[in-house]
Design a protein around this motif. Sequence first.
Motif, PDB file in Angstrom:
ATOM      1  N   PRO A   1       0.795  -1.235   0.000  1.00  0.00           N
ATOM      2  CA  PRO A   1       0.000   0.000   0.000  1.00  0.00           C
ATOM      3  C   PRO A   1       0.826   1.283   0.000  1.00  0.00           C
ATOM      4  CG  PRO A   1      -1.032  -1.612   1.432  1.00  0.00           C
ATOM      5  CD  PRO A   1       0.304  -2.192   1.023  1.00  0.00           C
ATOM      6  N   PRO A   2       1.869   1.426   0.849  1.00  0.00           N
ATOM      7  CA  PRO A   2       2.670   2.667   0.768  1.00  0.00           C
ATOM      8  C   PRO A   2       3.356   2.848  -0.581  1.00  0.00           C
ATOM      9  CG  PRO A   2       3.108   1.508   2.829  1.00  0.00           C
ATOM     10  CD  PRO A   2       2.310   0.577   1.975  1.00  0.00           C
ATOM     11  N   LEU A   3       3.836   1.758  -1.177  1.00  0.00           N
ATOM     12  CA  LEU A   3       4.482   1.856  -2.488  1.00  0.00           C
ATOM     13  C   LEU A   3       3.467   2.241  -3.559  1.00  0.00           C
ATOM     14  CD1 LEU A   3       6.862   1.538  -4.396  1.00  0.00           C
ATOM     15  CD2 LEU A   3       6.434  -0.931  -4.443  1.00  0.00           C
ATOM     16  N   ILE A   4       2.266   1.675  -3.490  1.00  0.00           N
ATOM     17  CA  ILE A   4       1.221   2.007  -4.463  1.00  0.00           C
ATOM     18  C   ILE A   4       0.857   3.486  -4.354  1.00  0.00           C
ATOM     19  CG2 ILE A   4      -1.208   1.627  -5.053  1.00  0.00           C
ATOM     20  CD1 ILE A   4      -0.735  -1.335  -4.263  1.00  0.00           C
ATOM     21  N   ARG A   5       0.728   3.994  -3.134  1.00  0.00           N
ATOM     22  CA  ARG A   5       0.414   5.415  -2.963  1.00  0.00           C
ATOM     23  C   ARG A   5       1.527   6.289  -3.532  1.00  0.00           C
ATOM     24  NH1 ARG A   5      -2.050   3.440   1.857  1.00  0.00           N
ATOM     25  NH2 ARG A   5      -0.114   3.628   3.063  1.00  0.00           N
ATOM     26  N   LYS A   6       2.761   5.855  -3.364  1.00  0.00           N
ATOM     27  CA  LYS A   6       3.895   6.611  -3.909  1.00  0.00           C
ATOM     28  C   LYS A   6       3.849   6.624  -5.439  1.00  0.00           C
ATOM     29  CE  LYS A   6       8.976   6.604  -3.987  1.00  0.00           C
ATOM     30  NZ  LYS A   6      10.196   5.948  -3.437  1.00  0.00           N
ATOM     31  N   LEU A   7       3.599   5.467  -6.055  1.00  0.00           N
ATOM     32  CA  LEU A   7       3.526   5.399  -7.519  1.00  0.00           C
ATOM     33  C   LEU A   7       2.321   6.184  -8.045  1.00  0.00           C
ATOM     34  CD1 LEU A   7       4.349   1.602  -8.032  1.00  0.00           C
ATOM     35  CD2 LEU A   7       5.895   3.556  -8.255  1.00  0.00           C
ATOM     36  N   ALA A   8       1.200   6.111  -7.337  1.00  0.00           N
ATOM     37  CA  ALA A   8       0.008   6.845  -7.756  1.00  0.00           C
ATOM     38  C   ALA A   8       0.237   8.352  -7.664  1.00  0.00           C
ATOM     39  CB  ALA A   8      -1.191   6.439  -6.900  1.00  0.00           C
ATOM     40  N   LYS A   9       0.943   8.780  -6.625  1.00  0.00           N
ATOM     41  CA  LYS A   9       1.255  10.210  -6.473  1.00  0.00           C
ATOM     42  C   LYS A   9       2.103  10.693  -7.650  1.00  0.00           C
ATOM     43  CE  LYS A   9       3.231  13.501  -3.168  1.00  0.00           C
ATOM     44  NZ  LYS A   9       3.895  13.650  -1.841  1.00  0.00           N
ATOM     45  N   LYS A  10       3.042   9.851  -8.088  1.00  0.00           N
ATOM     46  CA  LYS A  10       3.878  10.211  -9.229  1.00  0.00           C
ATOM     47  C   LYS A  10       3.041  10.305 -10.507  1.00  0.00           C
ATOM     48  CE  LYS A  10       6.583   7.184 -11.201  1.00  0.00           C
ATOM     49  NZ  LYS A  10       7.678   6.220 -11.487  1.00  0.00           N
ATOM     50  N   LEU A  11       2.117   9.364 -10.712  1.00  0.00           N
ATOM     51  CA  LEU A  11       1.243   9.421 -11.886  1.00  0.00           C
ATOM     52  C   LEU A  11       0.349  10.661 -11.845  1.00  0.00           C
ATOM     53  CD1 LEU A  11       0.039   5.723 -12.380  1.00  0.00           C
ATOM     54  CD2 LEU A  11       1.521   7.040 -13.890  1.00  0.00           C
ATOM     55  N   ALA A  12      -0.194  10.953 -10.662  1.00  0.00           N
ATOM     56  CA  ALA A  12      -1.070  12.116 -10.537  1.00  0.00           C
ATOM     57  C   ALA A  12      -0.313  13.403 -10.840  1.00  0.00           C
ATOM     58  CB  ALA A  12      -1.669  12.174  -9.130  1.00  0.00           C
ATOM     59  N   ALA A  13       0.920  13.507 -10.332  1.00  0.00           N
ATOM     60  CA  ALA A  13       1.722  14.709 -10.588  1.00  0.00           C
ATOM     61  C   ALA A  13       2.033  14.862 -12.079  1.00  0.00           C
ATOM     62  CB  ALA A  13       3.017  14.643  -9.778  1.00  0.00           C
ATOM     63  N   LYS A  14       2.211  13.738 -12.770  1.00  0.00           N
ATOM     64  CA  LYS A  14       2.512  13.779 -14.202  1.00  0.00           C
ATOM     65  C   LYS A  14       1.320  14.265 -15.020  1.00  0.00           C
ATOM     66  CE  LYS A  14       3.756  10.770 -18.097  1.00  0.00           C
ATOM     67  NZ  LYS A  14       4.149   9.401 -18.506  1.00  0.00           N
ATOM     68  N   HIS A  15       0.106  13.828 -14.657  1.00  0.00           N
ATOM     69  CA  HIS A  15      -1.057  14.093 -15.495  1.00  0.00           C
ATOM     70  C   HIS A  15      -1.895  15.280 -15.021  1.00  0.00           C
ATOM     71  CE1 HIS A  15      -0.619  10.560 -18.059  1.00  0.00           C
ATOM     72  NE2 HIS A  15      -0.210   9.922 -16.983  1.00  0.00           N
ATOM     73  N   ARG A  16      -1.687  15.746 -13.798  1.00  0.00           N
ATOM     74  CA  ARG A  16      -2.479  16.867 -13.291  1.00  0.00           C
ATOM     75  C   ARG A  16      -2.316  18.137 -14.129  1.00  0.00           C
ATOM     76  NH1 ARG A  16      -0.290  17.270  -8.695  1.00  0.00           N
ATOM     77  NH2 ARG A  16      -1.441  15.566  -7.711  1.00  0.00           N
ATOM     78  N   PRO A  17      -1.083  18.547 -14.496  1.00  0.00           N
ATOM     79  CA  PRO A  17      -0.953  19.778 -15.309  1.00  0.00           C
ATOM     80  C   PRO A  17      -1.681  19.690 -16.642  1.00  0.00           C
ATOM     81  CG  PRO A  17       1.168  19.133 -14.387  1.00  0.00           C
ATOM     82  CD  PRO A  17       0.221  18.002 -14.133  1.00  0.00           C
ATOM     83  N   ARG A  18      -1.654  18.522 -17.311  1.00  0.00           N
ATOM     84  CA  ARG A  18      -2.342  18.376 -18.596  1.00  0.00           C
ATOM     85  C   ARG A  18      -3.844  18.531 -18.423  1.00  0.00           C
ATOM     86  NH1 ARG A  18      -5.030  14.459 -21.123  1.00  0.00           N
ATOM     87  NH2 ARG A  18      -4.615  12.967 -19.472  1.00  0.00           N
ATOM     88  N   LEU A  19      -4.390  17.934 -17.337  1.00  0.00           N
ATOM     89  CA  LEU A  19      -5.823  18.032 -17.122  1.00  0.00           C
ATOM     90  C   LEU A  19      -6.232  19.460 -16.775  1.00  0.00           C
ATOM     91  CD1 LEU A  19      -6.345  14.732 -15.117  1.00  0.00           C
ATOM     92  CD2 LEU A  19      -6.968  15.182 -17.485  1.00  0.00           C
ATOM     93  N   ARG A  20      -5.405  20.156 -16.006  1.00  0.00           N
ATOM     94  CA  ARG A  20      -5.711  21.551 -15.678  1.00  0.00           C
ATOM     95  C   ARG A  20      -5.671  22.422 -16.929  1.00  0.00           C
ATOM     96  NH1 ARG A  20      -2.114  22.318 -10.145  1.00  0.00           N
ATOM     97  NH2 ARG A  20      -3.590  21.338  -8.712  1.00  0.00           N
ATOM     98  N   SER A  21      -4.671  22.178 -17.783  1.00  0.00           N
ATOM     99  CA  SER A  21      -4.567  22.935 -19.023  1.00  0.00           C
ATOM    100  C   SER A  21      -5.773  22.695 -19.911  1.00  0.00           C
ATOM    101  CB  SER A  21      -3.281  22.558 -19.759  1.00  0.00           C
ATOM    102  OG  SER A  21      -3.221  23.174 -21.019  1.00  0.00           O
ATOM    103  N   ALA A  22      -6.242  21.459 -19.941  1.00  0.00           N
ATOM    104  CA  ALA A  22      -7.393  21.128 -20.764  1.00  0.00           C
ATOM    105  C   ALA A  22      -8.639  21.867 -20.285  1.00  0.00           C
ATOM    106  CB  ALA A  22      -7.634  19.622 -20.742  1.00  0.00           C
ATOM    107  N   LYS A  23      -8.786  22.033 -18.956  1.00  0.00           N
ATOM    108  CA  LYS A  23      -9.939  22.745 -18.433  1.00  0.00           C
ATOM    109  C   LYS A  23      -9.902  24.220 -18.840  1.00  0.00           C
ATOM    110  CE  LYS A  23     -10.724  19.830 -14.352  1.00  0.00           C
ATOM    111  NZ  LYS A  23     -10.719  19.800 -12.866  1.00  0.00           N
ATOM    112  N   ARG A  24      -8.708  24.805 -18.856  1.00  0.00           N
ATOM    113  CA  ARG A  24      -8.590  26.219 -19.161  1.00  0.00           C
ATOM    114  C   ARG A  24      -8.829  26.497 -20.643  1.00  0.00           C
ATOM    115  NH1 ARG A  24      -3.027  29.076 -17.642  1.00  0.00           N
ATOM    116  NH2 ARG A  24      -2.309  27.615 -19.231  1.00  0.00           N
ATOM    117  N   GLY A  25      -8.380  25.605 -21.515  1.00  0.00           N
ATOM    118  CA  GLY A  25      -8.548  25.790 -22.947  1.00  0.00           C
ATOM    119  C   GLY A  25      -7.228  26.099 -23.628  1.00  0.00           C
ATOM    120  N   GLN A  26      -7.293  26.405 -24.923  1.00  0.00           N
ATOM    121  CA  GLN A  26      -6.111  26.714 -25.714  1.00  0.00           C
ATOM    122  C   GLN A  26      -6.024  28.226 -25.970  1.00  0.00           C
ATOM    123  OE1 GLN A  26      -3.829  24.464 -26.637  1.00  0.00           O
ATOM    124  NE2 GLN A  26      -4.988  22.927 -25.485  1.00  0.00           N
TER     125      GLN A  26
END
Length: 334
Positions: free
Chosen positions: A109-134
């Motif tokens: 579980p701690p390792l999974i949370r660590k890997l998930a945090k890394k995935l979330a950090a990678k994809h969060r900026p793209r999703l935020r940019s998509a909400k704002r638009g081009q």
Amino acid sequence: DVMRAADAAKLASLQYPTQRGIYRRRLLDALNDGERRDSIARLAEGSPEERARSRWLTAQREQQLVMIAELLDRQLLLSNQSSSRSLQESLMRNSPLSALDHYYRGRLPPLIRKLAKKLAAKHRPRLRSAKRGQPDIRRTLHRSVAYDGVPFKRYWRHRRREKSDIYLLCDLSGSVGRWSQVLLLFVQALAEVLPRSRCFVFCGESIEISDILREHPADEAVALIQQRHGLGSSDYGRALRSFRASVEGTLSRRSTVMILGDGRGNGGDSGIDALRYLYQHSRLLLWLNPEPVSRWYTGDSEIRRYQSACHHVAECGSLRQLEYLLDELLTRLP
């Protein structure tokens, strides 16, 4: 035979990943693998009975190769319990979950949370940019004329984006239950970047457990789910039909369906018609199979039939494979 070969090859002396090839060769030599391969080749050119014997020997050899790989992984984990954390995490990510003993499963579980945090950090900026638009270059430059070409005000092109729906169905039966628990932990930890996800589990009838994942901490949620719904053997026909009944009113072309299971229904109804419905009414249907590919078409496995009603079927026997698949899924979400 494999365990006797492990003793003969002194497998307990294995300490480093770089030694895997050496000990694999020793194990195969102890099993007289060279003679067996010669026999398989010779029988493959003989009578129908001899060819059938050749196919049986080939299947037996492939199963032994899987067992050897798991033995090597397990021994590496046992030999490195006192090693650095980074080495342990690397071994845990690359080893099949079936090779992890109780000592390491408690550290997942701690390792999974660590890997998930890394995935979330990678994809969060793209999703935020998509909400704002081009950026709307034309409008920005046009308005900047009033300020001598200085773009004091920036304009954005806003496009209405339809949110993605994620539907997850996990087999909780004894054969693959621990893989389902790992995927559920991943999905719970990725709630921030997996929009509108609904999670279901089954042995027989599929049951939604989204509220449990939202309302309880990770370890407690998984324990509750296993305690309440994890008893019994797989009934894929019943599970797929009840899952279809639960989601068909909300399923759409923006929906992604993930199913985790080995496709072994103990000879019962496969539920292939319900799976075809899910395939036809979703944007993506992804089947995750924790078994090695070499075992997909053996015994009571229905995975060959299920492949015909899925967009993609992938092996997910280790954390690294599962992390990669979730990374690809997040990249493709609209």
